[in-house]
Design a protein around this motif. Sequence first.
Motif, PDB file in Angstrom:
ATOM      1  N   SER A  42      46.904  46.315  34.352  1.00 59.72           N
ATOM      2  CA  SER A  42      45.580  46.252  33.738  1.00 59.72           C
ATOM      3  C   SER A  42      45.575  47.080  32.465  1.00 59.72           C
ATOM      4  O   SER A  42      46.355  48.026  32.310  1.00 59.72           O
ATOM      5  N   ALA A  46      41.932  45.738  41.743  1.00 56.21           N
ATOM      6  CA  ALA A  46      42.295  47.157  41.764  1.00 56.21           C
ATOM      7  C   ALA A  46      43.692  47.315  42.344  1.00 56.21           C
ATOM      8  O   ALA A  46      43.984  48.260  43.068  1.00 56.21           O
ATOM      9  N   ASP A  95      36.877  41.290  32.324  1.00 59.37           N
ATOM     10  CA  ASP A  95      35.559  41.896  32.523  1.00 59.37           C
ATOM     11  C   ASP A  95      35.053  42.454  31.205  1.00 59.37           C
ATOM     12  O   ASP A  95      35.819  43.065  30.441  1.00 59.37           O
ATOM     13  N   THR A 128      36.571  49.552  34.331  1.00 63.41           N
ATOM     14  CA  THR A 128      36.227  48.586  35.374  1.00 63.41           C
ATOM     15  C   THR A 128      34.780  48.783  35.822  1.00 63.41           C
ATOM     16  O   THR A 128      34.282  49.916  35.869  1.00 63.41           O
ATOM     17  N   GLY A 154      38.340  43.767  44.689  1.00 58.72           N
ATOM     18  CA  GLY A 154      37.841  45.091  44.376  1.00 58.72           C
ATOM     19  C   GLY A 154      37.965  46.025  45.565  1.00 58.72           C
ATOM     20  O   GLY A 154      38.651  45.734  46.549  1.00 58.72           O
ATOM     21  N   SER A 175      42.855  42.406  33.761  1.00 57.54           N
ATOM     22  CA  SER A 175      43.699  42.870  34.855  1.00 57.54           C
ATOM     23  C   SER A 175      44.337  41.702  35.591  1.00 57.54           C
ATOM     24  O   SER A 175      43.769  40.600  35.664  1.00 57.54           O
ATOM     25  N   ASN A 201      37.914  44.963  29.929  1.00 61.56           N
ATOM     26  CA  ASN A 201      39.077  45.187  30.785  1.00 61.56           C
ATOM     27  C   ASN A 201      39.704  43.849  31.154  1.00 61.56           C
ATOM     28  O   ASN A 201      38.999  42.861  31.428  1.00 61.56           O
ATOM     29  N   GLY A 231      36.393  43.915  40.807  1.00 63.09           N
ATOM     30  CA  GLY A 231      37.512  43.403  40.039  1.00 63.09           C
ATOM     31  C   GLY A 231      38.821  43.900  40.598  1.00 63.09           C
ATOM     32  O   GLY A 231      38.862  44.841  41.405  1.00 63.09           O
TER      33      GLY A 231
END
Length: 811
Positions: free
Chosen positions: A518, A213, A575, A126, A224, A536, A534, A211
């Motif tokens: 993720s 989490a 991402d 991330t 994020g 998620s 990534n 992003g």
Amino acid sequence: MQNLFRYSMITFMLSINIKTITAQNSLSGTITDAASGNALPGASVYFPDLRSGAITDAEGRYTIQDLPSKKLLVQITFIGYASVSEVIDITVTAEKDFQLKESVTEINEIVVTGLSQSAEANRTATPVSIVSKTTLLQNASANIIDALATQPGITQITTGPAISKPEIRGLGYNRVVVINDGIKQEGQQWGDEHGIEIDEFSVNRIEILKGPASIAYGSDAMAGVIHFISAPTLPQGIIKANLLANYQTNNGLIGYSGNIAGNIKGFIWDARYSGKYAHAYQNKIDGYVYGSSFNEQSANGIIGLNKKWGFSHLHAGYYALNVGLIEGERDSATGQFIQPVIISDSLIGETIVSDSDLKSYAVNLPKQNIKHYKAVLNNSFVLGEGALNIIAGFQQNNRQEFEDILNPEAYALYFKMNTTNYDVRYLFPEKNNWQSSLGINGMLQNSKNLGEEVLIPEYDLFDIGVFATAKKTINKLDIAAGLRYDSRNINSASFYSEEEGENIFEAFNTNFSAFSGSIGATYQFTENFYGKLNISRGFRSPNIAELGSNGVHEGTFRYEIGNTQLDPETSLQLDAAIGVDVEHISFEVNVFNNNIDNFVFLQKLNSVFGGDSLSEAGSEYFQAFTYIQGNANLSGAEITLDIHPHPLDWLHFENSFSFVNAIQKNATDSTKYLPFSPAPKLISEIRGDFKRVGKSVVQEQNKKATFANSYIKFQVENYFKQDHIYSAFATETATHGYTLLNIGLGTDIQSKNKTIFSFYMSANNITDVAYQNHLSRLKYAGEYSITGTTGVFNMGRNISVKLNIPINIKS
């Protein structure tokens, strides 16, 4: 809170007698300059997962006792040198030397946010930005969120200089989780004018995870995480203190902070007290802006044990903010700000604000008074080659608003919120380069209305999430994945208003649940070239304001109406990043695409007769807004470039560009763009760093030096025009672009290679540009008839001076 205190004391006392169930080890070695081989005294050797470390002595030697028998990530740092990070198997390594190379850039940085165990930033899938203590000291800011505003992908929603809320890639409010002392900060963050209750001076480092989490933090981490990290515990046998003072010219801000910290045979402590005072800020359009004064006080501390069985740390904090609420009301003839004045016991008039009131440090009505209390017990127990981490926290947020000058001590609004946080996770022993963890976390929350006015209903919230993570390292490849299930219940109470003769709020009970997950990977193509990918899925339940609000309060300029039929938001984000970090250039590109279903946002209501729908609150009418949903897509990028050409290694040319395109799918032209999205920004800085003029650090180690770690910089902040707006029903208006010029310089004053004090000076907006940031809530204040402008402008020229004095008590 009594239960938490009882639990804290029991756990803390038990930890004193707990015995390790694994053999203990030590690690020692020497830290030297890679070019000359000379020892580097004062270098730091730190194990982030153990919260312990050491400082090298005069010969560059270090020794750390009582280490568990397992693999651990260690970081070696020294000012003016590139840090070194390495995973060491303590079971087979007892002696380890490190060689550091002189460098003007920071590489191999360690991150802990969103991870079960610390890792190098380049090996986390991330995107992560890191803000160091040095960066915080070298820049002027009114609050801790303001200090992040120039970071790529980060913006702030402001209501004057004292109130800032973070946005990550165009998403804010309850879509951004703030972590402090190991737990989620809970302080009515749904409100426009509700800032973050954290002492800026207590923060040593900030990690920004961009992003979703949700794996680690559950609902609300869709955009994020911003993790405010306090200073690491000191090595054994060291006691230090520090004094910091700050003065800013624009609003006369006076800031100060002092702390004392130590470590005696594993008993650690750190106590700090801070304060800030400021009168009204100014710009060349509005002059001094009435209602923008504030004062802030905070006290926080930590006591605990760092032992061979792990650590147990008890954090406690108090934060108080008394801040004016800017209304922007003016005299129609002169355009000067006006304030209410008492004519008789029951009659209120208006008068033009005097110069003495504008420059007074007193906070006048209307105003907010916020008090935030926090206690957190953070434990990590070594269990063989694994570890058990247990965190329990309690927070109480008291938010009062005062507005009646006939009765200035009577609060109109009073939100009192209690939150209990919990987090338990087990880190399995690493086998065959597999790292895995299993955990459960969440919170219990209760909010009461104790004032005469109400905006949201009283409610109880219970939140729980179960998660598992795994990471596999295969040479240059790191693969990480996680899965989580969340459930949240919100139980809201009805409220009958005797004055209105009707229910202001209807009771409701609602449940939200979802899976999130993720999977991502990083690959080190070479030592200096890496890539990341990534994907998620995030989850967020609607907050209490979106579900149940029905009213207005000072500073928002609108009447908000909730919607109990809202569905939870879910997102799917991709991402990708590539980065190069070589001797004379650092370059990284992060791109993202985020699809959000059931995105919640505010829309202005229209009257059935045309024009704005107005709702009455007291004797005033406000434009009415309600919460609606749609499917959204947010895409964009952050690009950073740092050039430090040879042989001018002291010279930096740093650049960052970030933008987000936020649209609502299947919408008309006027509703295409999501409201209140940040404008693109380009930040460029030319900077010179000088460790010693003409001589290296090693050459000067045993000689006198007056100046060390000096710097000078020139920065350009360019914010582009934002005309991608939600124009339906005049919900928002376009904002012009603007450019701000900033300068800064500073140095350490040293004697015999020890810092006596550090000096930092910065001047922001040196050309005194009049501007309005697109995310400033004051942009929608009243019209200024003299200039024909609408709203209140942001801060003009501001010069900041800081003095930092380190005090070595025992070393």
